[in-house]
Design an enzyme around this catalytic site. Structure first.
Site, PDB file in Angstrom:
ATOM      1  N   GLY A 106       0.769  -1.214  -0.014  1.00 56.61           N
ATOM      2  CA  GLY A 106      -0.136   0.089  -0.018  1.00 56.61           C
ATOM      3  C   GLY A 106       0.814   1.310  -0.080  1.00 56.61           C
ATOM      4  O   GLY A 106       2.011   1.088  -0.315  1.00 56.61           O
ATOM      5  N   ILE A 123       2.135   3.139   2.362  1.00 57.75           N
ATOM      6  CA  ILE A 123       3.401   3.206   3.180  1.00 57.75           C
ATOM      7  C   ILE A 123       4.404   2.466   2.772  1.00 57.75           C
ATOM      8  O   ILE A 123       5.873   2.658   2.652  1.00 57.75           O
ATOM      9  CB  ILE A 123       3.067   3.033   4.528  1.00 57.75           C
ATOM     10  CG1 ILE A 123       2.221   3.960   5.353  1.00 57.75           C
ATOM     11  CG2 ILE A 123       4.346   2.662   5.326  1.00 57.75           C
ATOM     12  CD1 ILE A 123       1.558   3.836   6.392  1.00 57.75           C
ATOM     13  N   THR A 161       5.806  -2.164  11.359  1.00 61.67           N
ATOM     14  CA  THR A 161       5.389  -0.882  11.616  1.00 61.67           C
ATOM     15  C   THR A 161       4.060  -0.716  11.548  1.00 61.67           C
ATOM     16  O   THR A 161       3.439   0.308  11.279  1.00 61.67           O
ATOM     17  CB  THR A 161       6.266   0.236  11.011  1.00 61.67           C
ATOM     18  OG1 THR A 161       6.026  -0.130   9.537  1.00 61.67           O
ATOM     19  CG2 THR A 161       7.531   0.233  11.364  1.00 61.67           C
ATOM     20  N   SER A 162       3.240  -1.798  11.271  1.00 60.70           N
ATOM     21  CA  SER A 162       1.946  -1.951  10.696  1.00 60.70           C
ATOM     22  C   SER A 162       1.057  -2.237  11.770  1.00 60.70           C
ATOM     23  O   SER A 162       0.582  -1.320  12.715  1.00 60.70           O
ATOM     24  CB  SER A 162       1.619  -2.949   9.829  1.00 60.70           C
ATOM     25  OG  SER A 162       0.278  -3.202   9.302  1.00 60.70           O
ATOM     26  N   ARG A 163       0.586  -3.473  12.171  1.00 57.14           N
ATOM     27  CA  ARG A 163      -0.375  -3.774  13.307  1.00 57.14           C
ATOM     28  C   ARG A 163       0.297  -5.051  13.989  1.00 57.14           C
ATOM     29  O   ARG A 163       0.646  -6.226  13.211  1.00 57.14           O
ATOM     30  CB  ARG A 163      -1.595  -4.050  12.870  1.00 57.14           C
ATOM     31  CG  ARG A 163      -2.375  -2.800  12.460  1.00 57.14           C
ATOM     32  CD  ARG A 163      -3.121  -2.138  13.718  1.00 57.14           C
ATOM     33  NE  ARG A 163      -3.630  -0.754  13.529  1.00 57.14           N
ATOM     34  CZ  ARG A 163      -3.174   0.325  13.286  1.00 57.14           C
ATOM     35  NH1 ARG A 163      -1.826   0.558  13.303  1.00 57.14           N
ATOM     36  NH2 ARG A 163      -3.933   1.435  13.141  1.00 57.14           N
ATOM     37  N   GLU A 184      -0.757  -3.618  23.628  1.00 57.27           N
ATOM     38  CA  GLU A 184      -0.053  -2.331  23.699  1.00 57.27           C
ATOM     39  C   GLU A 184      -0.777  -1.629  24.782  1.00 57.27           C
ATOM     40  O   GLU A 184      -2.063  -1.357  24.619  1.00 57.27           O
ATOM     41  CB  GLU A 184      -0.109  -1.391  22.457  1.00 57.27           C
ATOM     42  CG  GLU A 184       0.772  -2.311  21.343  1.00 57.27           C
ATOM     43  CD  GLU A 184       0.535  -1.522  20.109  1.00 57.27           C
ATOM     44  OE1 GLU A 184       0.149  -0.421  19.938  1.00 57.27           O
ATOM     45  OE2 GLU A 184       1.230  -2.001  19.077  1.00 57.27           O
ATOM     46  N   HIS A 209       4.830   2.400  19.366  1.00 59.39           N
ATOM     47  CA  HIS A 209       3.931   2.655  18.419  1.00 59.39           C
ATOM     48  C   HIS A 209       3.737   4.042  18.137  1.00 59.39           C
ATOM     49  O   HIS A 209       2.735   4.622  18.326  1.00 59.39           O
ATOM     50  CB  HIS A 209       2.547   2.132  18.922  1.00 59.39           C
ATOM     51  CG  HIS A 209       1.469   2.059  17.856  1.00 59.39           C
ATOM     52  ND1 HIS A 209       0.488   0.952  17.822  1.00 59.39           N
ATOM     53  CD2 HIS A 209       1.308   2.561  16.588  1.00 59.39           C
ATOM     54  CE1 HIS A 209      -0.201   1.113  16.695  1.00 59.39           C
ATOM     55  NE2 HIS A 209       0.496   2.018  15.921  1.00 59.39           N
TER      56      HIS A 209
END
Length: 342
Positions: free
Chosen positions: A160, A162, A240-242, A271, A290
């Site tokens: 995508g 990013i 760095t996504s989920r 988190e 995050h």
């Protein structure tokens, strides 16, 4: 008067009322009332939001039960890229468009991804500790075990906005770039200068694997024991996504048993993590809390964007970023009909 209910977690900025001046830049010409709920109590939300015209969600889960209680709601907005905290399927069934901010902090997250790639590959935190602990001569010995970055292969899971920005940044470092995304054509990826491959091939060929998939039912734990075992013992993993895209127990085992050499993580499954989470003790994992999207520009721009999306719908127009594709302007599902498209 339009009623907008904002629900935010007490852990996201305390319990003091928030200032909505930036959102009101777009909403100010409308007769709106903002009601804020600083609570994660679902019953409290339902009681307040039942007659709301719009809902603004900030770091709180919006469940099917909560969405089905909305009698008048025309739009649900969130100020993040991810919409995994909202039951989008329930909103779709109710004919309520869900909006996000997909293009506000692409550059920040891409920068942070490269920070983690470089610092993890070069063991920056370990080098820092060695320099401080009078282990100055040992640093070279650690890095002698790894090839130089130039010529290594970076594999991007999902391609995508990013991931494309990451590819743009990574190319000048001399990295070969692979990408896996079953929802994009090969032509779209090759035009961006990356080689499209299947997930198994990406994991087997990549020296650096970077996760960019959103959190969905399909991507939940898509990186598990089987996938980490496909990676090279010298490879590193970046996320760095989920956090939900990774089986964290499998990742901890992969790092502990050296199936892979290191990881750079901005996201975790829970988190903030429990203080006894083993990943906090691993010296081959670099963590950040995050913060990939954080910058001086990000927060005000995110809020202005939410305000614009809410204002569009309340004016009878269609929002710019509708994430539930089945809810179309002329669909029978939609409980209101926009008189124009933005």
């Amino acid at each position: 008067m339009y009623k907008i209910v904002v629900q935010r977690s007490p852990s996201a900025g305390g319990i003091q009322p928030a200032n909505y001046d930036l959102e009101m830049e777009a909403l100010g010409q409308l007769d709106v009332e903002i009601r804020e709920i600083v609570s994660e109590d679902e019953d409290e939300f339902i009681a307040e939001a039942r007659d709301a015209d719009a809902v603004y969600v900030h770091r709180v889960f919006l469940t099917r039960r909560a969405i089905e209680s909305l009698e008048k709601c025309m739009v649900i907005s969130t100020g993040s890229v991810g919409v995994d905290k909202i039951d989008v399927g329930a909103a779709t069934e109710m004919g309520i468009p869900v909006t996000n901010v997909p293009d506000v902090f692409i550059e920040e997250v891409a920068d942070h991804t490269m920070v983690l790639v470089l610092s993890t590959y070069r063991r920056v935190t370990l080098m820092d500790q060695m320099a401080r602990d009078d282990r100055w001569p040992q640093g070279r010995g650690v890095l002698y075990a790894f090839p130089r970055l130039f010529g290594m292969t970076l594999g991007l899971i999902s391609f995508g906005n990013i991931a494309r920005a990451v590819a743009h940044r990574a190319a000048p470092f001399g990295l070969r770039i692979l990408a896996h995304d079953p929802y994009l054509s090969e032509l779209a990826m090759t035009k961006a200068g990356v080689e499209p491959v299947g997930l198994t091939e990406l994991l087997q060929r990549s020296d650096i694997v970077s996760m960019h998939a959103p959190a969905t039912r399909e991507t939940h734990h898509m990186m598990g024991e089987e996938q980490f075992r496909l990676m090279s013992p010298q490879s590193i993993f970046i996320n760095t996504s989920r956090g939900d895209t990774v089986d964290e127990k499998a990742l901890i085992r992969a790092l502990s048993e050296k199936w892979i050499s290191a990881a750079g993580l901005d996201v975790l499954e829970k988190e903030p993590p429990d203080l006894d989470n083993p990943i906090l003790k691993l010296d081959n994992a670099i963590l950040s809390p995050h913060v990939g999207s954080a910058s001086a520009r990000m927060e005000p721009e995110r809020r202005r964007r939410v305000g614009r999306e809410l204002a569009l719908v309340l004016r009878g127009r269609w929002p710019r970023a509708c994430v539930n594709p089945s809810v179309l302007p002329n669909s029978d599902l939609v409980r209101w009909k926009p008189y124009s498209m933005e």
